[in-house]
Design a protein around this motif. Structure first.
Motif, PDB file in Angstrom:
ATOM      1  N   ILE A   1       0.856  -1.193   0.000  1.00  0.00           N
ATOM      2  CA  ILE A   1       0.000   0.000   0.000  1.00  0.00           C
ATOM      3  C   ILE A   1       0.891   1.241   0.000  1.00  0.00           C
ATOM      4  CG2 ILE A   1      -1.655   1.341   1.372  1.00  0.00           C
ATOM      5  CD1 ILE A   1      -2.882  -1.284   2.274  1.00  0.00           C
TER       6      ILE A   1
ATOM      7  N   LYS B   1      -7.989  -0.182  -4.234  1.00  0.00           N
ATOM      8  CA  LYS B   1      -8.157   1.081  -4.966  1.00  0.00           C
ATOM      9  C   LYS B   1      -6.799   1.486  -5.508  1.00  0.00           C
ATOM     10  CE  LYS B   1     -10.084   5.731  -4.643  1.00  0.00           C
ATOM     11  NZ  LYS B   1     -10.759   6.725  -3.775  1.00  0.00           N
TER      12      LYS B   1
ATOM     13  N   GLN C   1      -3.462   2.543  -3.472  1.00  0.00           N
ATOM     14  CA  GLN C   1      -3.818   3.483  -2.408  1.00  0.00           C
ATOM     15  C   GLN C   1      -4.354   2.787  -1.164  1.00  0.00           C
ATOM     16  OE1 GLN C   1      -6.504   6.404  -4.139  1.00  0.00           O
ATOM     17  NE2 GLN C   1      -4.798   7.765  -4.595  1.00  0.00           N
ATOM     18  N   SER C   2      -5.200   1.785  -1.385  1.00  0.00           N
ATOM     19  CA  SER C   2      -5.798   1.141  -0.217  1.00  0.00           C
ATOM     20  C   SER C   2      -6.364  -0.215  -0.599  1.00  0.00           C
ATOM     21  CB  SER C   2      -6.914   2.020   0.375  1.00  0.00           C
ATOM     22  OG  SER C   2      -7.970   2.159  -0.557  1.00  0.00           O
TER      23      SER C   2
ATOM     24  N   GLU D   1      -9.565  -2.451   1.120  1.00  0.00           N
ATOM     25  CA  GLU D   1     -10.586  -2.431   2.171  1.00  0.00           C
ATOM     26  C   GLU D   1     -11.529  -3.613   2.016  1.00  0.00           C
ATOM     27  OE1 GLU D   1     -12.535   1.266   1.667  1.00  0.00           O
ATOM     28  OE2 GLU D   1     -10.873   2.482   2.440  1.00  0.00           O
TER      29      GLU D   1
END
Length: 843
Positions: A701, A738, A715-716, A718
């Motif tokens: 990340i 993402k 970016q992430s 989740e």
């Protein structure tokens, strides 16, 4: 099944047909009887019959619209031309999309005009309304949809026929006779344009209004009132000329905004079929004005007024009989009405000719010889020119008819329509237009009955000098070097200047007489607008790469079109042209959204936002459902020149049911020129399925990496609890990554999903279409805090576009409106004159 509304509509059709016959008979009796008491009684019967007919016509229209608006798809008309997604204004336009609906629209306008005639002209009511009612009977028969028992002869095509009756052999109705489709076929995307809501009613009002002067003319011949019919008919002829001209203008503007041939007039046979009657109508108006002022050209007026209505019927036969099926993209298919249309045409042609021949010797004519310096002479020359213009268009347009007629007599004809219709017609019509322009300038100076050579020379000197100065400036600045266009420019400028002089003089003394000058100023503006927009249209998308776009395309196509890959600018004719990707348009909120920012659903009109999107100031939240404009894809094209940026969104739709690729242009309008762009070819969906071999990499990340040479960052990641609308159980796990990708013109985002459901792993990749990237979240490595990503690449999105610069086209549109204003002023004057005569008891 909603049987009642269809049965009611069919009852209205039958009622309209019967009441039109009743009205025709009653008015005929009122015309022929001499006893005043009986005449009054029959006149009242005729009026009642026509009012009932008008109510029945209104009932037909209301019932059909109820069927369309309520989506009663058990009816063939509603199923064939509408669907549940169409907004109300397009549902209205489906009303006249089919042949039956357009006949109903014609019936409706005739009914309205008939009521106005009844209310405004008692003296002429009986003979005029006899003609009206007979015409209405013929039109009503076109939508009867009944079969004569024993003869197996069908009269008309009903708009209230059930789908199962129209498609008897369809397997679904053999298995399920009561089957009702859930949705309709919808409206052709090219017709989903606001001009299609207002253009057909205007055009059909123009068609319908030609019946009024025709009826007055026939009434005048019938009643032997050879002179009297001209006065009440002239305001209607002017009204008809204005409305029909406005309808043609609207059709041209719709073609310009919607079709992709790069112009507003294609000399299509259906366009020609409307253009020719209008030219003859304008000629008739001029001869009628000549007769009103000098009692000459009465016979010419009779011939032309009859000719206009017959040509309207002929155009109806051309466009609705199916005879132009292979020659025009605008014509209707044959619904089995060609025989009726043929009878309709020849009944009125024959009746008018027989009546005119029978009365010909009694019709008064002037024995005076028209001087070259008289107004009558120049108006006659102008009328002849307009008729020759129409004849030159009519003869080639009628080639399919000639072939059919010759074939009927066993003669094989190989006549074909011109291969290049625009070049063929334009080379003749241009010179006719020059003559019309010059006559429009010179003829206005013959304000009095006669003017001598010295006075004419004096009157023309100043306009001629001003014309030469302006002409020299336009030719120099506009770089007009083609001889034909030089002459056309001279004619247009002279028309403008000479009529401006006349207008200035008239406005000081009698403003009501300014209609002719205003109309002719409009003609001059149109000539200049046509010359620049058509003759000096510049292609700014010329292919100078030296490489063919495709061998499948013609040489002209490869030369005039440009292949653009997304985010790769190309320079051409002073413009930087760049394709920025595919866009979708929300149905209600405006703006455009990137196709890659949404996920399609099973519904062609709905997508789901992948993330927060801002379009034209409207914010769509992630997972919002967005209603879009069907299957249309918009292609964002950016053109830059002299530090100015022009963004256009031409649209295209791959629709096999409607001819394959349907495209419409987008136009950036400026005062001096229009920048006109349309899509010529798009990447097929199959081309986007040829992906490269999967490339795998591990990233953390916040770590940057390269995807197809684009800097990207994870970016992430989740956890999510719902995938594609399906809620996950407690033991199921799904995560969404993402990923930001930095493209040439902004950031893109991909959101691939990794899930474990029912103890089975699954992966849902995400594609960034603009960049030719597909990213997959392959695996999760918690021991190293890394994520395995899969990268596939394909050829970047591309589009083939054609862009044109059309200078001073607004002069054409403005000139056409000025012409209509001139018609309106002249019509107002004639109406006032007629009212004054009525007040004096002379009409």
């Amino acid at each position: 099944m909603h049987y009642f509304i269809g049965d009611l509509g069919h009852l209205f059709v039958i009622t309209s047909f019967i009441t039109s016959l009743v009205a025709a008979f009653a008015y005929f009796k009122a015309t022929t009887l001499s006893d005043l008491k009986e005449k009054t009684l029959w006149l009242q019967n005729g009026k009642t019959g026509f009012y009932l007919h008008a109510l029945a016509v209104l009932g037909i229209c209301v019932t059909l619209f109820v069927i369309i608006a309520n989506h009663y798809f058990e009816y063939h008309y509603a199923y064939n031309y509408s669907d549940r997604k169409l907004p109300v204004y397009y549902l209205i336009s489906t009303f006249w999309n089919g042949q039956e609906g357009s006949f109903m629209l014609w019936l409706f306008w005739h009914a309205v005009l008939g009521i106005i005639v009844i209310s405004t002209n008692t003296y002429w009511e009986a003979p005029v309304m006899t003609v009206f009612a007979v015409v209405q009977a013929f039109l009503a028969s076109m939508i009867l949809g009944v079969v004569i028992p024993g003869l197996d002869v069908k009269i008309g095509s009903s708009p209230f026929i059930l789908l199962r009756d129209a498609m008897r052999d369809a397997p679904i109705f053999m298995a399920q006779p009561e089957f009702i489709p859930k949705d309709g076929n919808g409206l052709n995307p090219l017709l989903q344009n606001y001009w299609m809501v207002i253009h057909p009613p205007t055009l059909f009002l123009g068609f319908a209004s030609t019946l009024v002067p025709f009826s007055f003319c026939i009434a005048g011949l019938w009643m032997k009132k050879y002179r009297d019919w001209v006065r009440p008919a002239l305001p209607w002829a002017l009204f008809s000329g204005a409305i029909l001209g406005l309808g043609i203008l609207m059709g041209g503007y719709w073609a310009y905004e919607t079709l992709n041939f790069g112009g507003y007039w294609n000399w299509d046979p259906v366009e020609n079929a409307v253009y020719v009657p209008w030219l003859v109508l304008v000629a008739a108006i001029h001869t009628m004005i000549t007769y009103r002022n000098s009692e000459t050209a009465l016979k010419a007026s009779i011939i032309l007024v009859i000719g206009v209505f017959v040509l309207i019927l002929y155009s109806t036969f051309l466009t609705r009989s199916g005879i132009l099926g292979d020659a025009s993209v605008h014509s209707f298919t044959d619904l089995g009405l060609s025989g009726q249309l043929f009878i309709y045409l020849f009944f009125f042609l024959g009746a008018a000719i027989i009546l005119a021949i029978a009365r010909w010797r009694e019709i008064p004519s002037s024995e005076k010889e028209a001087s070259v310096y008289s107004r009558e002479f120049w108006i006659f020359i102008g009328a002849v020119t307009l008729c020759l213009m129409g004849f030159q268009v009519l003869m080639p347009t009628s080639i399919p008819v000639w072939n059919k007629v010759l074939g009927f007599f066993g003669v094989t004809s190989k006549l074909a329509l011109p291969a290049d219709q625009i070049a063929f017609y334009s080379k003749f019509q241009l010179w006719f237009a020059v003559v019309v322009g010059l006559l429009s300038g010179i003829g206005q100076f013959f304000w009095w009955k006669k003017i001598d050579a010295d006075r004419l020379k004096k009157e023309l000197t100043t306009p001629a000098l001003i014309t030469l100065i302006l002409f020299a400036l336009i030719v120099t600045i506009g770089k007009v070097y083609t001889p034909a266009y030089i002459v056309l420019t001279l004619a247009g400028v002279f028309t403008l200047v000479s009529n401006a002089k006349i207008l200035f003089s008239v406005l000081r003394s009698s403003p009501g007489l300014s209609g002719g000058a205003v109309a002719h100023i409009g003609v001059g503006m149109m000539l200049l607008g046509i010359m620049f927009s058509a003759g000096y249209s510049k292609i700014v998308s010329l292919n100078n790469t030296g490489m063919l776009i495709s061998k499948e395309f013609s040489q002209d196509f490869n030369r005039d079109n440009l292949l653009l890959f997304v985010n790769e600018p190309r320079g051409m004719w002073g413009y930087d042209i760049e394709y920025l990707g595919e866009r979708l348009e929300p149905r209600h909120n405006g703006g455009y959204i990137r196709k890659g920012d949404v996920t399609p659903t099973g519904d062609r009109d709905l997508v789901v936002a992948k993330r927060d999107i801002v379009a034209d100031g409207i914010t769509y939240k992630a997972n919002d459902t967005i209603d879009i404009k069907g299957e249309n894809t918009f292609y964002e094209i950016q053109l830059r020149k002299n530090n100015k940026t022009y963004t256009l969104y031409p649209r295209a739709q791959i629709n096999p049911e409607m001819g394959g690729l349907l495209v419409s242009p987008d136009i950036y309008k400026t005062v001096s020129a229009d920048l006109y762009t349309h899509v010529s070819s798009v990447m097929k969906p199959s081309e986007g399925e040829e992906w490269s071999k999967l490339e795998e990499m591990k990233v953390k990340i916040g770590q940057e990496f390269y995807a197809n040479d684009y800097v990207s960052v994870l970016q992430s990641v989740e956890r999510i609890f719902e995938v594609n609308g399906i809620k996950l159980d407690q033991e199921d796990v799904a995560v969404k990554a993402k990923i930001q990708i930095r493209g040439e013109n902004g950031d893109y985002f991909a959101e691939p999903i990794f899930l474990i459901k029912d103890k089975m792993a699954g992966r849902i990749p995400d594609e960034v279409a603009d960049l030719g990237l597909r990213l997959t979240l392959l695996n999760i490595h918690p021991e190293t805090n890394e994520f395995a990503l899969g990268i596939n690449t394909r050829q970047k999105d591309w589009v083939v576009i054609k862009a044109l610069e059309k200078p001073y086209i607004n002069v054409l549109w403005l000139g056409t409106l000025v012409l209509m204003v001139g018609f309106g002023i002249a019509m107002t004057r004639r109406v006032r004159e007629f009212r004054k005569m009525k007040e004096k008891g002379l009409e």
